[in-house]
Write an enzyme that holds these catalytic residues in place. Sequence first.
Site, PDB file in Angstrom:
ATOM      1  N   HIS A   1       2.659  14.322   0.442  1.00 51.83           N
ATOM      2  CA  HIS A   1       2.096  15.501  -0.010  1.00 51.83           C
ATOM      3  C   HIS A   1       3.255  16.705   0.114  1.00 51.83           C
ATOM      4  CE1 HIS A   1      -1.934  14.251  -0.151  1.00 51.83           C
ATOM      5  NE2 HIS A   1      -1.873  13.588   0.763  1.00 51.83           N
TER       6      HIS A   1
ATOM      7  N   ASP B   1       0.983   2.664   3.938  1.00 50.08           N
ATOM      8  CA  ASP B   1       0.018   3.855   3.508  1.00 50.08           C
ATOM      9  C   ASP B   1       0.884   5.054   3.176  1.00 50.08           C
ATOM     10  OD1 ASP B   1      -2.155   5.264   2.030  1.00 50.08           O
ATOM     11  OD2 ASP B   1      -2.985   5.369   4.362  1.00 50.08           O
TER      12      ASP B   1
ATOM     13  N   HIS C   1       0.791  -1.027   0.251  1.00 55.63           N
ATOM     14  CA  HIS C   1      -0.079   0.227  -0.061  1.00 55.63           C
ATOM     15  C   HIS C   1       1.007   1.309   0.017  1.00 55.63           C
ATOM     16  CE1 HIS C   1      -3.888   1.799   1.770  1.00 55.63           C
ATOM     17  NE2 HIS C   1      -3.369   2.930   0.942  1.00 55.63           N
TER      18      HIS C   1
ATOM     19  N   ARG D   1       2.268   8.687  -6.829  1.00 54.64           N
ATOM     20  CA  ARG D   1       1.872   9.875  -7.146  1.00 54.64           C
ATOM     21  C   ARG D   1       2.237  10.242  -8.705  1.00 54.64           C
ATOM     22  NH1 ARG D   1      -1.466  10.444  -3.099  1.00 54.64           N
ATOM     23  NH2 ARG D   1      -0.725  11.267  -1.252  1.00 54.64           N
TER      24      ARG D   1
ATOM     25  N   ASN E   1      -5.004   6.185  -6.980  1.00 49.61           N
ATOM     26  CA  ASN E   1      -5.513   7.602  -6.959  1.00 49.61           C
ATOM     27  C   ASN E   1      -4.660   8.587  -7.266  1.00 49.61           C
ATOM     28  OD1 ASN E   1      -4.237   6.931  -4.462  1.00 49.61           O
ATOM     29  ND2 ASN E   1      -5.112   8.442  -3.384  1.00 49.61           N
TER      30      ASN E   1
HETATM   31  O1  DOR Z   1      -4.513   9.882   4.303  1.00 50.71           O
HETATM   32  C1  DOR Z   1      -4.636   9.285   3.327  1.00 50.71           C
HETATM   33  N1  DOR Z   1      -3.946   9.836   2.393  1.00 50.71           N
HETATM   34  N2  DOR Z   1      -5.617   8.539   3.139  1.00 50.71           N
HETATM   35  C2  DOR Z   1      -6.010   8.187   1.731  1.00 50.71           C
HETATM   36  O2  DOR Z   1      -7.048   7.341   1.769  1.00 50.71           O
HETATM   37  C3  DOR Z   1      -5.362   8.674   0.582  1.00 50.71           C
HETATM   38  C4  DOR Z   1      -4.072   9.183   0.936  1.00 50.71           C
HETATM   39  C5  DOR Z   1      -3.533   9.708  -0.169  1.00 50.71           C
HETATM   40  O3  DOR Z   1      -3.253   9.370  -1.395  1.00 50.71           O
HETATM   41  O4  DOR Z   1      -2.960  11.096  -0.098  1.00 50.71           O
HETATM   42 ZN    ZN Z   2      -3.691   4.675   0.911  1.00 53.40          ZN
END
Ligand code: DOR
Ligand code: ZN
Length: 419
Positions: free
Chosen positions: A290, A286, A61, A65, A95
């Site tokens: 950003h 995860d 996971h 980007r 995503n």
């Molecule tokens: O905090 C998160 N960031 N949760 C998500 O579901 C998506 C992820 C992201 O892609 O930034």
């Molecule tokens: Zn995620």
Amino acid sequence: MIGLEYDSDVVLNGRFYYQGKFQDLSVSVSQGIITRIGKFLKAERIVHLPHAVLPASTDTHVHFRDPGETDKEDFRSGTTSAIYGGTTTVFDMPNNRVPVTDYEAFESKLSAISGKAYADFGLYSLFTGSNKDLLDKRTSGLKIFMGGSTNAAAIGDLDMVATDFLRNYENPVVFHAEDASCLSAHSMEEHDCRDHNMARPIECEQKAIEKAVSFRLKKGVIAHLSFPYDIQTNYLFEVTPHHLLLNDESVNDQWGKVNPPLRDRGTQEKLLALFLAGKFSLLTSDHAPHSYENKEDFEHAASGIIGVETRIPLMLSLVKRKILSMDLFLKTACSNPAALFGLRKGMLQVGYSADFMCVDFSSEKPIDQDRLHSKVTVTPFNGYSAIFPSDVVMRGETVLEKYELIEDHLGRFISNDRK
Ligand code: DOR
Ligand code: ZN
């Protein structure tokens, strides 16, 4: 001992963790695959691996980007971070700025990232409820956002056709389990991690998990469980280092804003206790980077914490302190994540990929975020104790040596139509 005597390209000697203990062993490798495990094996090339040798990890996971938001991360920086963190295989989420919902987006993602990855990688597609006929056959699995998050709207109710399709789907289906209507009912102004926890409460997560589990899929996965939840199901649960080790009291600023949120200390401690008791199968990062602009102030900040480089080092520190058992660490970080995707990785076993990490357990030190390899390296784990691998081996070849990446190799795309 199994295998032919002279078929190896290289023999790796070292102190391997094997069958529950560290042992001085020789591992012969042919075309990247372990062919023999023994003692004093011969080959033209013999490499001595330093320290304690463990299987390398798979992170199922990550959000790298690429393409679309390569100011936040790209496949080169993301997989560099992975290798520095002992991870030779990653599965990247769909995503992207243009979400991967069909074969065109899949193909353009694959061509955008080609030639950039140092780690092996598979790609997910985003399931929208109506794109079952558009999914690329090479996709490793599906992602479903039950509540909205970065670049992804909530999926809404699934019709019969979509549910039947999912029930017959053979590959992993990963649910971001936060119920959309519950989230909107709790929406509020947020100034810190406690507010974020209130705005996206546990009840929304629990509601979505119950719905996801009720679909009764073959390979359902609940992503990033943030609270202690023990439910009878064949689904696998992911847990992340941030939900296991951080809470909305220990972190306050926007760099700790993540979905699902960091919970209160008591909840976090119970989640950790359940993890340590072996209740969850997958340890994932995860990894969700950003930019500084996206994290300017709490209220408008995007959600996500980096983690692909620190996930294993943080856990190795728990292993050293005997909080986490070595066997549970290896299951959740190495063998289970690989097995989920049918990969012969993450175990010292004949027929498996010769991917290893070498760990000097005396090298524990605080994480220095300025030394991480993501594009934006701010992490709430700055200063936390960690043990980074000194060397990493992929398919029998050293790719990280004495804490430095060797840049002359590439990771491979794990296509699902290889089977
Ligand atoms: O905090 C998160 N960031 N949760 C998500 O579901 C998506 C992820 C992201 O892609 O930034
Ligand atoms: Zn995620």
